[in-house]
Design a protein around this motif. Structure first.
Motif, PDB file in Angstrom:
ATOM      1  N   GLY A  57       0.709  -1.448   0.114  1.00 20.56           N
ATOM      2  CA  GLY A  57       0.287   0.111  -0.403  1.00 20.56           C
ATOM      3  C   GLY A  57       0.706   1.554  -0.012  1.00 20.56           C
ATOM      4  N   GLY A  58       2.135   0.666  -0.028  1.00 20.67           N
ATOM      5  CA  GLY A  58       3.605   2.205  -0.294  1.00 20.67           C
ATOM      6  C   GLY A  58       3.264   3.096  -1.482  1.00 20.67           C
ATOM      7  N   ALA A  59       4.363   3.331  -1.866  1.00 20.10           N
ATOM      8  CA  ALA A  59       4.319   4.032  -3.229  1.00 20.10           C
ATOM      9  C   ALA A  59       5.563   3.620  -4.130  1.00 20.10           C
ATOM     10  CB  ALA A  59       4.003   5.514  -3.456  1.00 20.10           C
ATOM     11  N   GLU A  60       6.376   3.642  -4.724  1.00 22.77           N
ATOM     12  CA  GLU A  60       7.469   3.787  -5.382  1.00 22.77           C
ATOM     13  C   GLU A  60       8.042   4.535  -6.881  1.00 22.77           C
ATOM     14  OE1 GLU A  60       8.991  -0.420  -6.334  1.00 22.77           O
ATOM     15  OE2 GLU A  60       7.705  -0.312  -7.827  1.00 22.77           O
ATOM     16  N   PHE A  61       8.850   4.644  -6.247  1.00 22.33           N
ATOM     17  CA  PHE A  61       8.837   5.936  -7.858  1.00 22.33           C
ATOM     18  C   PHE A  61      10.447   5.178  -8.591  1.00 22.33           C
ATOM     19  CE2 PHE A  61       6.964   8.432  -4.926  1.00 22.33           C
ATOM     20  CZ  PHE A  61       6.161   9.452  -5.841  1.00 22.33           C
ATOM     21  N   LEU A  62      10.518   4.925 -10.151  1.00 24.94           N
ATOM     22  CA  LEU A  62      11.331   4.869 -10.143  1.00 24.94           C
ATOM     23  C   LEU A  62      12.281   5.546 -11.264  1.00 24.94           C
ATOM     24  CD1 LEU A  62      10.477   1.123 -11.314  1.00 24.94           C
ATOM     25  CD2 LEU A  62      11.842   1.499  -9.654  1.00 24.94           C
ATOM     26  N   ILE A  63      14.118   6.122 -11.286  1.00 28.95           N
ATOM     27  CA  ILE A  63      14.663   7.201 -11.872  1.00 28.95           C
ATOM     28  C   ILE A  63      15.479   6.505 -12.809  1.00 28.95           C
ATOM     29  CG2 ILE A  63      15.589   8.703 -11.993  1.00 28.95           C
ATOM     30  CD1 ILE A  63      13.544   8.323  -9.571  1.00 28.95           C
ATOM     31  N   GLU A  64      15.597   6.038 -13.750  1.00 23.99           N
ATOM     32  CA  GLU A  64      16.485   5.385 -14.984  1.00 23.99           C
ATOM     33  C   GLU A  64      16.755   6.437 -15.910  1.00 23.99           C
ATOM     34  OE1 GLU A  64      14.591   2.012 -15.972  1.00 23.99           O
ATOM     35  OE2 GLU A  64      12.630   2.881 -15.552  1.00 23.99           O
ATOM     36  N   ASP A  65      18.094   5.834 -15.738  1.00 23.03           N
ATOM     37  CA  ASP A  65      19.149   6.948 -17.531  1.00 23.03           C
ATOM     38  C   ASP A  65      19.972   6.022 -17.708  1.00 23.03           C
ATOM     39  OD1 ASP A  65      21.965   6.448 -16.231  1.00 23.03           O
ATOM     40  OD2 ASP A  65      21.377   7.694 -14.387  1.00 23.03           O
ATOM     41  N   ARG A  66      19.850   6.769 -18.763  1.00 20.39           N
ATOM     42  CA  ARG A  66      20.634   5.295 -20.323  1.00 20.39           C
ATOM     43  C   ARG A  66      22.502   6.392 -20.130  1.00 20.39           C
ATOM     44  NH1 ARG A  66      16.103   5.103 -23.668  1.00 20.39           N
ATOM     45  NH2 ARG A  66      15.370   3.868 -22.442  1.00 20.39           N
ATOM     46  N   GLY A  67      22.905   6.704 -18.959  1.00 22.93           N
ATOM     47  CA  GLY A  67      24.330   6.283 -18.484  1.00 22.93           C
ATOM     48  C   GLY A  67      24.920   5.559 -18.433  1.00 22.93           C
ATOM     49  N   ARG A  68      26.693   5.624 -18.094  1.00 20.27           N
ATOM     50  CA  ARG A  68      27.582   4.597 -18.434  1.00 20.27           C
ATOM     51  C   ARG A  68      27.486   3.977 -16.799  1.00 20.27           C
ATOM     52  NH1 ARG A  68      32.543   7.481 -18.789  1.00 20.27           N
ATOM     53  NH2 ARG A  68      31.618  10.062 -17.284  1.00 20.27           N
ATOM     54  N   GLY A  69      27.118   4.478 -15.999  1.00 19.26           N
ATOM     55  CA  GLY A  69      26.597   3.050 -14.942  1.00 19.26           C
ATOM     56  C   GLY A  69      27.678   4.104 -14.263  1.00 19.26           C
ATOM     57  N   LEU A  70      27.600   3.456 -12.355  1.00 14.65           N
ATOM     58  CA  LEU A  70      28.200   4.059 -11.672  1.00 14.65           C
ATOM     59  C   LEU A  70      29.525   2.563 -11.535  1.00 14.65           C
ATOM     60  CD1 LEU A  70      26.252   4.718  -8.919  1.00 14.65           C
ATOM     61  CD2 LEU A  70      26.755   6.281 -10.139  1.00 14.65           C
TER      62      LEU A  70
END
Length: 158
Positions: free
Chosen positions: A84-97
């Motif tokens: 019952g909570g919420a989630e947000f996903l933030i995605e990029d197409r960079g080189r990674g960490l």
């Protein structure tokens, strides 16, 4: 400050995401990145919790824009969690960490950005916790990085 003055309001998860992305959009456009926002959760968050979530989303979106290649896409998606909570996903197409960065990700003063203070993710994790949630690194590969902001269902914890 709103709570001190008796202002009580709520924002839906979609409104929080839209407000955060609109603050980042001019810089993203200037950098050549495109923002895509798709939220399928109409759950309301109390004002303080919504503001904290918005600050965290803005930082994660800004990081994703900065990591993106020219003409890259930054996606902000979200929905409800099973509890019952919420989630947000933030995605990029960079080189990674790099692995050395991943192990110290939420520690203060751990930055590989030119001119970065290393406080952004540490502060964002603290704000997420104040909102009754957390930030997780979902994945980071040569094809991009994905962070998740999860807010638990209990609004009283914020």
């Amino acid at each position: 400050r709103d709570e001190q003055h008796g202002a009580h309001y709520e924002l839906t998860c979609a409104e929080v995401a839209e407000l955060a992305s609109e603050r980042i959009r001019p810089g993203a456009t200037k950098a050549g990145a495109r923002l895509q926002v798709e939220i399928s959760n109409d759950r309301s968050l109390p004002g303080r919790r919504a503001n904290l979530a918005g600050l965290v989303l803005r930082n994660l979106l800004q990081n994703a824009v900065e990591a993106s290649p020219p003409a890259g896409i930054v996606r902000l998606t979200g929905g409800a969690t099973a509890d019952g909570g919420a989630e947000f996903l933030i995605e990029d197409r960079g080189r990674g960490l790099a692995e050395t960065v991943r192990v110290r990700l939420f520690q203060p003063c751990a930055s590989t950005k030119q001119g970065g203070s290393g406080l952004g993710l540490a502060l964002s994790q603290n704000l997420a916790q104040q909102a009754g949630g957390r930030i997780d690194l979902v994945r980071s590969t040569a094809d991009g990085t994905c962070f998740r902001l999860v807010l638990g269902p209990n609004a009283e914890s914020a």
